[in-house]
Design a protein around this motif. Structure first.
Motif, PDB file in Angstrom:
ATOM      1  N   LEU A 164      19.028 -14.375  -6.450  1.00  3.41           N
ATOM      2  CA  LEU A 164      18.825 -15.524  -5.559  1.00  3.41           C
ATOM      3  C   LEU A 164      19.367 -16.775  -6.235  1.00  3.41           C
ATOM      4  N   ASP A 165      19.959 -17.653  -5.455  1.00  2.00           N
ATOM      5  CA  ASP A 165      20.374 -18.943  -6.001  1.00  2.00           C
ATOM      6  C   ASP A 165      19.166 -19.880  -6.046  1.00  2.00           C
ATOM      7  N   ASP A 166      19.333 -21.028  -6.696  1.00  2.00           N
ATOM      8  CA  ASP A 166      18.223 -21.974  -6.834  1.00  2.00           C
ATOM      9  C   ASP A 166      17.653 -22.381  -5.477  1.00  2.00           C
ATOM     10  N   ALA A 167      18.506 -22.697  -4.521  1.00  2.00           N
ATOM     11  CA  ALA A 167      18.041 -23.172  -3.217  1.00  2.00           C
ATOM     12  C   ALA A 167      17.175 -22.122  -2.516  1.00  2.00           C
ATOM     13  N   SER A 168      17.596 -20.859  -2.559  1.00  2.00           N
ATOM     14  CA  SER A 168      16.818 -19.789  -1.917  1.00  2.00           C
ATOM     15  C   SER A 168      15.481 -19.586  -2.618  1.00  2.00           C
ATOM     16  N   ALA A 169      15.494 -19.632  -3.949  1.00  2.00           N
ATOM     17  CA  ALA A 169      14.250 -19.465  -4.701  1.00  2.00           C
ATOM     18  C   ALA A 169      13.291 -20.617  -4.421  1.00  2.00           C
ATOM     19  N   LEU A 170      13.810 -21.834  -4.331  1.00  2.00           N
ATOM     20  CA  LEU A 170      12.962 -22.990  -4.027  1.00  2.00           C
ATOM     21  C   LEU A 170      12.366 -22.897  -2.623  1.00  2.00           C
ATOM     22  N   ARG A 171      13.164 -22.475  -1.659  1.00  2.00           N
ATOM     23  CA  ARG A 171      12.635 -22.309  -0.298  1.00  2.00           C
ATOM     24  C   ARG A 171      11.528 -21.269  -0.272  1.00  2.00           C
ATOM     25  N   LEU A 172      11.701 -20.201  -1.046  1.00  2.00           N
ATOM     26  CA  LEU A 172      10.672 -19.160  -1.090  1.00  2.00           C
ATOM     27  C   LEU A 172       9.394 -19.689  -1.734  1.00  2.00           C
ATOM     28  N   GLY A 173       9.522 -20.451  -2.801  1.00  2.00           N
ATOM     29  CA  GLY A 173       8.346 -21.068  -3.404  1.00  2.00           C
ATOM     30  C   GLY A 173       7.615 -21.950  -2.412  1.00  2.00           C
ATOM     31  N   ALA A 174       8.362 -22.764  -1.666  1.00  2.00           N
ATOM     32  CA  ALA A 174       7.758 -23.640  -0.659  1.00  2.00           C
ATOM     33  C   ALA A 174       7.114 -22.833   0.467  1.00  2.00           C
ATOM     34  N   GLU A 175       7.760 -21.757   0.875  1.00  2.00           N
ATOM     35  CA  GLU A 175       7.228 -20.909   1.948  1.00  2.00           C
ATOM     36  C   GLU A 175       5.848 -20.356   1.587  1.00  2.00           C
ATOM     37  N   PHE A 176       5.646 -20.084   0.302  1.00  2.00           N
ATOM     38  CA  PHE A 176       4.363 -19.541  -0.155  1.00  2.00           C
ATOM     39  C   PHE A 176       3.457 -20.632  -0.740  1.00  2.00           C
ATOM     40  N   ASP A 177       3.725 -21.887  -0.374  1.00  2.00           N
ATOM     41  CA  ASP A 177       2.886 -23.035  -0.752  1.00  2.00           C
ATOM     42  C   ASP A 177       2.677 -23.161  -2.254  1.00  2.00           C
ATOM     43  N   GLN A 178       3.737 -22.940  -3.005  1.00  2.00           N
ATOM     44  CA  GLN A 178       3.677 -23.103  -4.452  1.00  2.00           C
ATOM     45  C   GLN A 178       4.213 -24.473  -4.843  1.00  2.00           C
ATOM     46  N   HIS A 179       3.577 -25.101  -5.810  1.00  2.00           N
ATOM     47  CA  HIS A 179       4.052 -26.399  -6.281  1.00  2.00           C
ATOM     48  C   HIS A 179       5.422 -26.286  -6.940  1.00  2.00           C
ATOM     49  N   ALA A 180       5.644 -25.174  -7.648  1.00  2.00           N
ATOM     50  CA  ALA A 180       6.870 -25.065  -8.440  1.00  2.00           C
ATOM     51  C   ALA A 180       7.231 -23.607  -8.677  1.00  2.00           C
ATOM     52  N   ILE A 181       8.470 -23.411  -9.140  1.00  2.00           N
ATOM     53  CA  ILE A 181       8.958 -22.103  -9.556  1.00  2.00           C
ATOM     54  C   ILE A 181       9.551 -22.261 -10.955  1.00  2.00           C
ATOM     55  N   PHE A 182       9.841 -21.136 -11.595  1.00  2.00           N
ATOM     56  CA  PHE A 182      10.474 -21.146 -12.914  1.00  2.00           C
ATOM     57  C   PHE A 182      11.919 -20.681 -12.789  1.00  2.00           C
ATOM     58  N   ARG A 183      12.761 -21.253 -13.619  1.00  4.31           N
ATOM     59  CA  ARG A 183      14.148 -20.792 -13.786  1.00  4.31           C
ATOM     60  C   ARG A 183      14.301 -20.490 -15.272  1.00  4.31           C
ATOM     61  N   ILE A 184      14.686 -19.261 -15.590  1.00  4.70           N
ATOM     62  CA  ILE A 184      14.746 -18.787 -16.970  1.00  4.70           C
ATOM     63  C   ILE A 184      16.195 -18.539 -17.376  1.00  4.70           C
ATOM     64  N   THR A 185      16.550 -19.064 -18.549  1.00  2.53           N
ATOM     65  CA  THR A 185      17.822 -18.718 -19.176  1.00  2.53           C
ATOM     66  C   THR A 185      17.485 -18.135 -20.550  1.00  2.53           C
ATOM     67  N   ALA A 186      18.484 -17.750 -21.284  1.00  3.87           N
ATOM     68  CA  ALA A 186      18.247 -17.193 -22.621  1.00  3.87           C
ATOM     69  C   ALA A 186      17.667 -18.231 -23.580  1.00  3.87           C
ATOM     70  N   THR A 187      17.825 -19.513 -23.262  1.00  3.31           N
ATOM     71  CA  THR A 187      17.392 -20.564 -24.181  1.00  3.31           C
ATOM     72  C   THR A 187      16.437 -21.591 -23.582  1.00  3.31           C
ATOM     73  N   THR A 188      16.213 -21.542 -22.261  1.00  4.92           N
ATOM     74  CA  THR A 188      15.436 -22.585 -21.601  1.00  4.92           C
ATOM     75  C   THR A 188      14.519 -22.016 -20.530  1.00  4.92           C
ATOM     76  N   GLN A 189      13.314 -22.588 -20.451  1.00  4.50           N
ATOM     77  CA  GLN A 189      12.414 -22.331 -19.332  1.00  4.50           C
ATOM     78  C   GLN A 189      12.310 -23.639 -18.560  1.00  4.50           C
TER      79      GLN A 189
END
Length: 137
Positions: free
Chosen positions: A96-121
């Motif tokens: 999923l791209d960032d926009a799709s993941a953010l929409r899904l977080g909003a759809e489930f009434d979540q304040h935020a989501i996480f994006r993980i890379t090898a070096t950053t949360q």
């Protein structure tokens, strides 16, 4: 972007693990990273409500179905508060791209989501009005 709310600091220190090949691994060591950054989402306790386990599990299953319908691949994940026994189950999601993941977080009434890379949360508000990040070891 607006300034992150106070709870962003609590979200940021969350330790995220992913279940793969029969074991729990730190998210930043997940083999999901072979395909680039991935997202971690939960359907538990929407908008800070304290739901029953049955309510959380039902929402969790609805989220898994939605992830697959959007073309993502869900992997079981857990976010742990390192300062308490609190944890929330969720899904590490590749595809999923960032926009799709953010929409899904909003759809489930979540304040935020996480994006993980090898070096950053990174923690991103579901309405994309703020972002905070921390380096990972």
């Amino acid at each position: 972007m607006s300034q992150a709310p106070p709870q962003a600091a609590a979200y940021l220190k969350t330790r995220v693990t992913v279940f793969e090949e029969g074991a729990w691994v730190e998210a930043h060591r997940s083999r999901l990273l072979a395909h680039g950054p991935f997202h971690v989402l939960t359907a538990w306790n929407p908008l800070d409500a304290r739901c029953s386990e049955a309510e959380n599990r039902a929402a969790d299953e609805r989220m898994r179905v939605r992830i697959e319908a959007l073309g993502g691949t869900p992997w079981r994940s857990v976010g742990h508060d390192p300062d308490s026994p609190h944890h929330e189950e969720g899904w590490a999601v590749s595809g999923l791209d960032d926009a799709s993941a953010l929409r899904l977080g909003a759809e489930f009434d979540q304040h935020a989501i996480f994006r993980i890379t090898a070096t950053t949360q990174e923690v991103i508000a579901s309405d994309d009005t703020w972002r905070v990040s921390r380096p990972l070891p």
